[in-house]
Design an enzyme around this catalytic site. Sequence first.
Site, PDB file in Angstrom:
ATOM      1  CD  GLU A 268      -3.141  -1.281   2.523  1.00 26.97           C
ATOM      2  OE1 GLU A 268      -4.136  -0.730   2.259  1.00 26.97           O
ATOM      3  OE2 GLU A 268      -2.378  -1.894   3.469  1.00 26.97           O
TER       4      GLU A 268
ATOM      5  CB  SER B  32      -6.008  -2.267   1.233  1.00 31.29           C
ATOM      6  OG  SER B  32      -6.411  -0.924   0.660  1.00 31.29           O
TER       7      SER B  32
ATOM      8  CE1 TYR C  98      -6.688   4.011  -0.416  1.00 30.86           C
ATOM      9  CE2 TYR C  98      -6.752   2.355  -1.450  1.00 30.86           C
ATOM     10  CZ  TYR C  98      -7.064   2.116  -0.438  1.00 30.86           C
ATOM     11  OH  TYR C  98      -6.665   3.134   1.241  1.00 30.86           O
TER      12      TYR C  98
ATOM     13  NE  ARG D 110     -12.749   2.401   6.517  1.00 31.87           N
ATOM     14  CZ  ARG D 110     -11.351   1.658   5.648  1.00 31.87           C
ATOM     15  NH1 ARG D 110     -10.197   2.239   5.310  1.00 31.87           N
ATOM     16  NH2 ARG D 110     -11.838   0.487   5.500  1.00 31.87           N
TER      17      ARG D 110
ATOM     18  CG  ASP E  85     -14.234  -1.759   6.632  1.00 33.37           C
ATOM     19  OD1 ASP E  85     -14.636  -0.850   5.987  1.00 33.37           O
ATOM     20  OD2 ASP E  85     -12.653  -2.483   5.609  1.00 33.37           O
TER      21      ASP E  85
ATOM     22  CD  GLU F  80     -10.575  -5.982   6.788  1.00 31.94           C
ATOM     23  OE1 GLU F  80      -9.477  -5.236   6.448  1.00 31.94           O
ATOM     24  OE2 GLU F  80     -10.921  -7.080   6.408  1.00 31.94           O
TER      25      GLU F  80
ATOM     26  CG  ASN G 136      -8.696  -1.032   7.813  1.00 32.74           C
ATOM     27  OD1 ASN G 136      -8.590  -2.003   7.089  1.00 32.74           O
ATOM     28  ND2 ASN G 136     -10.189  -1.199   7.361  1.00 32.74           N
TER      29      ASN G 136
ATOM     30  N   GLY H  25      -6.620   4.984   5.723  1.00 35.31           N
ATOM     31  CA  GLY H  25      -6.634   5.919   4.224  1.00 35.31           C
ATOM     32  C   GLY H  25      -7.437   7.423   4.377  1.00 35.31           C
TER      33      GLY H  25
END
Length: 312
Positions: free
Chosen positions: A21, A142, A208, A253, A255, A268, A270, A274
């Site tokens: 990443e 990601s 992205y 964050r 998900d 999961e 993070n 990002g």
Amino acid sequence: MKKSDSIPQKVAVLMGGPGSERDVSLATGRGVSKALRSLGAEVVDVDVRDENFELPDNVDLGFIALHGTFGEDGQVQKILEDRGVAYTGEGIEESRIAFDKILSKEKFRENNVTTPSWQVGKSGQCPTIPLPIVVKPSREGSTVGVVIVKNERELDSAMAEAAKYDGELLIEKFVRGRELTVGILGDEALPILEIIPKGGFYDFTNKYPFLNPQAGGGAEHVCPAKIDNDKTKEIQNLALKAYHALGLQVYSRVDVILSESGEPFVLEINTIPGMTEASLLPEAAAAAGITYVDLCARIIALSRARTERACK
């Protein structure tokens, strides 16, 4: 601009990294650097390529803008602690657990966090969970190496693809539904954001699109998601429960999939999500009235509070 009293004098923004990443991290780092400079901090951009990265003298804080392997898994956190440098985000152990999808699942199970059924596997093994399933490398970020398997013909190649990134694989029951994410700042759940990919699922290309415009990726984001108030609260509370199950304190964050039957499942978490032009956390923060600059300042304040608690 006069420097805010809550912002450290000299900040090193750690970006890049050796993982998959890297380009996303560089974009995050540029955004964070700009924000911190606008607050009056002296900012030094540090392009991290391995564990031997150099920091400027007398740095007050390392702002970690490294995603995925090395940045999000506890490695860079240990290096900074060994060097006596304060940093943003979670501590070593919390980062390690959150980054490891299998360890996270074990914590979810221990704390009764609703998550899709799962098992651990390796390439060449035949999962016992009925298809469709999702095959994920245990320690990648990601959606790198993540494959959805809908029929048996795809199974061997999916296991081999995921195993390129990690020998230990998470095999998870595929739950069809709405893709949601919940940003968390401290103990506050931000407005739920719904992701509607242009094609397939929310993979790296759809996350992205600016990194590969020719791929035709991208996704529509709806924030706040069009979900009634009671269900919104239920999902936010589940996200906070998952966050606390991993011992997290700063920002993340989470998900979530909202199944077709209306049941939310945590996928999961993070811990260094990002912060690029296409990223979800800044968008959710904006929906809560928090600007990008204020988001960076809050991350620093929450990180300092975590460090102070750890020292007591």
